[in-house]
Design a protein around this motif. Structure first.
Motif, PDB file in Angstrom:
ATOM      1  N   GLN A   1       0.859  -1.175   0.000  1.00  0.00           N
ATOM      2  CA  GLN A   1       0.000   0.000   0.000  1.00  0.00           C
ATOM      3  C   GLN A   1       0.898   1.228   0.000  1.00  0.00           C
ATOM      4  O   GLN A   1       1.852   1.322   0.758  1.00  0.00           O
ATOM      5  CB  GLN A   1      -0.884   0.014   1.240  1.00  0.00           C
ATOM      6  CG  GLN A   1      -1.855   1.168   1.242  1.00  0.00           C
ATOM      7  CD  GLN A   1      -2.789   1.072   2.442  1.00  0.00           C
ATOM      8  OE1 GLN A   1      -2.722   0.140   3.224  1.00  0.00           O
ATOM      9  NE2 GLN A   1      -3.655   2.043   2.571  1.00  0.00           N
ATOM     10  N   SER A   2       0.582   2.175  -0.841  1.00  0.00           N
ATOM     11  CA  SER A   2       1.371   3.392  -0.951  1.00  0.00           C
ATOM     12  C   SER A   2       0.477   4.594  -0.706  1.00  0.00           C
ATOM     13  O   SER A   2      -0.694   4.585  -1.042  1.00  0.00           O
ATOM     14  CB  SER A   2       1.988   3.488  -2.345  1.00  0.00           C
ATOM     15  OG  SER A   2       2.632   4.716  -2.500  1.00  0.00           O
ATOM     16  N   THR A   3       1.085   5.624  -0.152  1.00  0.00           N
ATOM     17  CA  THR A   3       0.309   6.831   0.132  1.00  0.00           C
ATOM     18  C   THR A   3       0.502   7.906  -0.927  1.00  0.00           C
ATOM     19  O   THR A   3      -0.146   8.938  -0.872  1.00  0.00           O
ATOM     20  CB  THR A   3       0.711   7.403   1.501  1.00  0.00           C
ATOM     21  OG1 THR A   3       2.110   7.653   1.501  1.00  0.00           O
ATOM     22  CG2 THR A   3       0.371   6.434   2.617  1.00  0.00           C
ATOM     23  N   THR A   4       1.392   7.652  -1.905  1.00  0.00           N
ATOM     24  CA  THR A   4       1.676   8.664  -2.917  1.00  0.00           C
ATOM     25  C   THR A   4       2.120   8.024  -4.225  1.00  0.00           C
ATOM     26  O   THR A   4       2.531   6.867  -4.248  1.00  0.00           O
ATOM     27  CB  THR A   4       2.778   9.635  -2.424  1.00  0.00           C
ATOM     28  OG1 THR A   4       2.988  10.629  -3.433  1.00  0.00           O
ATOM     29  CG2 THR A   4       4.084   8.917  -2.153  1.00  0.00           C
ATOM     30  N   ASN A   5       2.075   8.799  -5.305  1.00  0.00           N
ATOM     31  CA  ASN A   5       2.589   8.353  -6.595  1.00  0.00           C
ATOM     32  C   ASN A   5       3.905   9.047  -6.936  1.00  0.00           C
ATOM     33  O   ASN A   5       4.496   8.781  -7.964  1.00  0.00           O
ATOM     34  CB  ASN A   5       1.570   8.632  -7.708  1.00  0.00           C
ATOM     35  CG  ASN A   5       0.377   7.707  -7.616  1.00  0.00           C
ATOM     36  OD1 ASN A   5       0.489   6.597  -7.112  1.00  0.00           O
ATOM     37  ND2 ASN A   5      -0.758   8.159  -8.097  1.00  0.00           N
ATOM     38  N   ASN A   6       4.355   9.932  -6.063  1.00  0.00           N
ATOM     39  CA  ASN A   6       5.603  10.659  -6.265  1.00  0.00           C
ATOM     40  C   ASN A   6       6.769   9.700  -6.013  1.00  0.00           C
ATOM     41  O   ASN A   6       6.902   9.140  -4.930  1.00  0.00           O
ATOM     42  CB  ASN A   6       5.662  11.860  -5.312  1.00  0.00           C
ATOM     43  CG  ASN A   6       6.925  12.679  -5.501  1.00  0.00           C
ATOM     44  OD1 ASN A   6       8.020  12.144  -5.537  1.00  0.00           O
ATOM     45  ND2 ASN A   6       6.740  13.987  -5.595  1.00  0.00           N
ATOM     46  N   ILE A   7       7.628   9.532  -6.992  1.00  0.00           N
ATOM     47  CA  ILE A   7       8.711   8.555  -6.900  1.00  0.00           C
ATOM     48  C   ILE A   7       9.672   8.838  -5.748  1.00  0.00           C
ATOM     49  O   ILE A   7      10.117   7.914  -5.065  1.00  0.00           O
ATOM     50  CB  ILE A   7       9.475   8.441  -8.249  1.00  0.00           C
ATOM     51  CG1 ILE A   7      10.432   7.237  -8.241  1.00  0.00           C
ATOM     52  CG2 ILE A   7      10.243   9.702  -8.542  1.00  0.00           C
ATOM     53  CD1 ILE A   7       9.739   5.935  -8.320  1.00  0.00           C
ATOM     54  N   LEU A   8       9.981  10.083  -5.505  1.00  0.00           N
ATOM     55  CA  LEU A   8      10.900  10.413  -4.411  1.00  0.00           C
ATOM     56  C   LEU A   8      10.284  10.076  -3.054  1.00  0.00           C
ATOM     57  O   LEU A   8      10.952   9.525  -2.173  1.00  0.00           O
ATOM     58  CB  LEU A   8      11.306  11.887  -4.465  1.00  0.00           C
ATOM     59  CG  LEU A   8      12.141  12.286  -5.691  1.00  0.00           C
ATOM     60  CD1 LEU A   8      12.388  13.796  -5.701  1.00  0.00           C
ATOM     61  CD2 LEU A   8      13.449  11.534  -5.731  1.00  0.00           C
ATOM     62  N   GLU A   9       9.007  10.362  -2.903  1.00  0.00           N
ATOM     63  CA  GLU A   9       8.323  10.022  -1.658  1.00  0.00           C
ATOM     64  C   GLU A   9       8.187   8.503  -1.499  1.00  0.00           C
ATOM     65  O   GLU A   9       8.293   7.983  -0.390  1.00  0.00           O
ATOM     66  CB  GLU A   9       6.962  10.703  -1.598  1.00  0.00           C
ATOM     67  CG  GLU A   9       7.065  12.216  -1.412  1.00  0.00           C
ATOM     68  CD  GLU A   9       5.712  12.897  -1.353  1.00  0.00           C
ATOM     69  OE1 GLU A   9       4.730  12.239  -0.943  1.00  0.00           O
ATOM     70  OE2 GLU A   9       5.644  14.077  -1.719  1.00  0.00           O
ATOM     71  N   LEU A  10       7.976   7.791  -2.615  1.00  0.00           N
ATOM     72  CA  LEU A  10       7.911   6.337  -2.555  1.00  0.00           C
ATOM     73  C   LEU A  10       9.229   5.749  -2.093  1.00  0.00           C
ATOM     74  O   LEU A  10       9.270   4.815  -1.290  1.00  0.00           O
ATOM     75  CB  LEU A  10       7.534   5.766  -3.916  1.00  0.00           C
ATOM     76  CG  LEU A  10       6.097   5.937  -4.352  1.00  0.00           C
ATOM     77  CD1 LEU A  10       5.926   5.488  -5.801  1.00  0.00           C
ATOM     78  CD2 LEU A  10       5.166   5.149  -3.469  1.00  0.00           C
ATOM     79  N   LEU A  11      10.331   6.290  -2.607  1.00  0.00           N
ATOM     80  CA  LEU A  11      11.645   5.805  -2.190  1.00  0.00           C
ATOM     81  C   LEU A  11      11.866   6.032  -0.704  1.00  0.00           C
ATOM     82  O   LEU A  11      12.457   5.201  -0.007  1.00  0.00           O
ATOM     83  CB  LEU A  11      12.751   6.462  -3.022  1.00  0.00           C
ATOM     84  CG  LEU A  11      12.815   6.011  -4.482  1.00  0.00           C
ATOM     85  CD1 LEU A  11      13.808   6.876  -5.253  1.00  0.00           C
ATOM     86  CD2 LEU A  11      13.192   4.553  -4.573  1.00  0.00           C
ATOM     87  N   LYS A  12      11.392   7.160  -0.204  1.00  0.00           N
ATOM     88  CA  LYS A  12      11.515   7.438   1.230  1.00  0.00           C
ATOM     89  C   LYS A  12      10.710   6.431   2.034  1.00  0.00           C
ATOM     90  O   LYS A  12      11.150   5.961   3.085  1.00  0.00           O
ATOM     91  CB  LYS A  12      11.047   8.868   1.540  1.00  0.00           C
ATOM     92  CG  LYS A  12      12.005   9.928   1.053  1.00  0.00           C
ATOM     93  CD  LYS A  12      11.450  11.319   1.344  1.00  0.00           C
ATOM     94  CE  LYS A  12      12.321  12.401   0.698  1.00  0.00           C
ATOM     95  NZ  LYS A  12      11.743  13.732   0.863  1.00  0.00           N
ATOM     96  N   GLU A  13       9.505   6.085   1.529  1.00  0.00           N
ATOM     97  CA  GLU A  13       8.679   5.100   2.222  1.00  0.00           C
ATOM     98  C   GLU A  13       9.357   3.741   2.267  1.00  0.00           C
ATOM     99  O   GLU A  13       9.294   3.016   3.264  1.00  0.00           O
ATOM    100  CB  GLU A  13       7.314   4.955   1.532  1.00  0.00           C
ATOM    101  CG  GLU A  13       6.358   6.075   1.786  1.00  0.00           C
ATOM    102  CD  GLU A  13       4.992   5.835   1.152  1.00  0.00           C
ATOM    103  OE1 GLU A  13       4.632   4.646   0.974  1.00  0.00           O
ATOM    104  OE2 GLU A  13       4.304   6.811   0.840  1.00  0.00           O
ATOM    105  N   ILE A  14      10.011   3.380   1.173  1.00  0.00           N
ATOM    106  CA  ILE A  14      10.688   2.087   1.096  1.00  0.00           C
ATOM    107  C   ILE A  14      11.829   2.021   2.112  1.00  0.00           C
ATOM    108  O   ILE A  14      12.048   1.002   2.736  1.00  0.00           O
ATOM    109  CB  ILE A  14      11.215   1.838  -0.333  1.00  0.00           C
ATOM    110  CG1 ILE A  14      10.036   1.626  -1.277  1.00  0.00           C
ATOM    111  CG2 ILE A  14      12.153   0.640  -0.361  1.00  0.00           C
ATOM    112  CD1 ILE A  14      10.413   1.595  -2.729  1.00  0.00           C
ATOM    113  N   ASP A  15      12.531   3.124   2.278  1.00  0.00           N
ATOM    114  CA  ASP A  15      13.665   3.154   3.201  1.00  0.00           C
ATOM    115  C   ASP A  15      13.248   3.066   4.661  1.00  0.00           C
ATOM    116  O   ASP A  15      14.052   2.731   5.518  1.00  0.00           O
ATOM    117  CB  ASP A  15      14.492   4.437   2.982  1.00  0.00           C
ATOM    118  CG  ASP A  15      15.312   4.362   1.710  1.00  0.00           C
ATOM    119  OD1 ASP A  15      15.598   3.240   1.255  1.00  0.00           O
ATOM    120  OD2 ASP A  15      15.685   5.422   1.175  1.00  0.00           O
TER     121      ASP A  15
END
Length: 75
Positions: free
Chosen positions: A60-74
């Protein structure tokens, strides 16, 4: 992926004999099914789907922004 494609892929990866053992079917049955010569193969296709079921794991992701997604992954 349909059962026939899965069957052909597994035969390439392993062998007809190994796939037959895994599915509890004869090598002749597997060979005929792979060549589309088995009469009424629906039960075989059901076994293939059941045994080689491919699960899709999602997140589940809260955004489609790639930079924010990378932060979530980390996290």
């Amino acid at each position: 992926m349909d059962p026939l494609e899965i069957l052909k892929e597994k035969i390439k990866e392993k062998s007809i004999g190994k796939v037959a053992i895994e599915l509890g079917l004869s090598k002749a049955t597997i060979s005929l099914a792979a060549r589309k010569q088995y009469p009424n193969p629906q039960k075989i296709y059901a076994k293939i789907k059941e045994h080689y079921r491919q699960e899709i794991i999602g997140v589940q992701s809260t955004t489609n922004n790639i930079l924010e997604l990378l932060k979530e992954i980390d996290k």
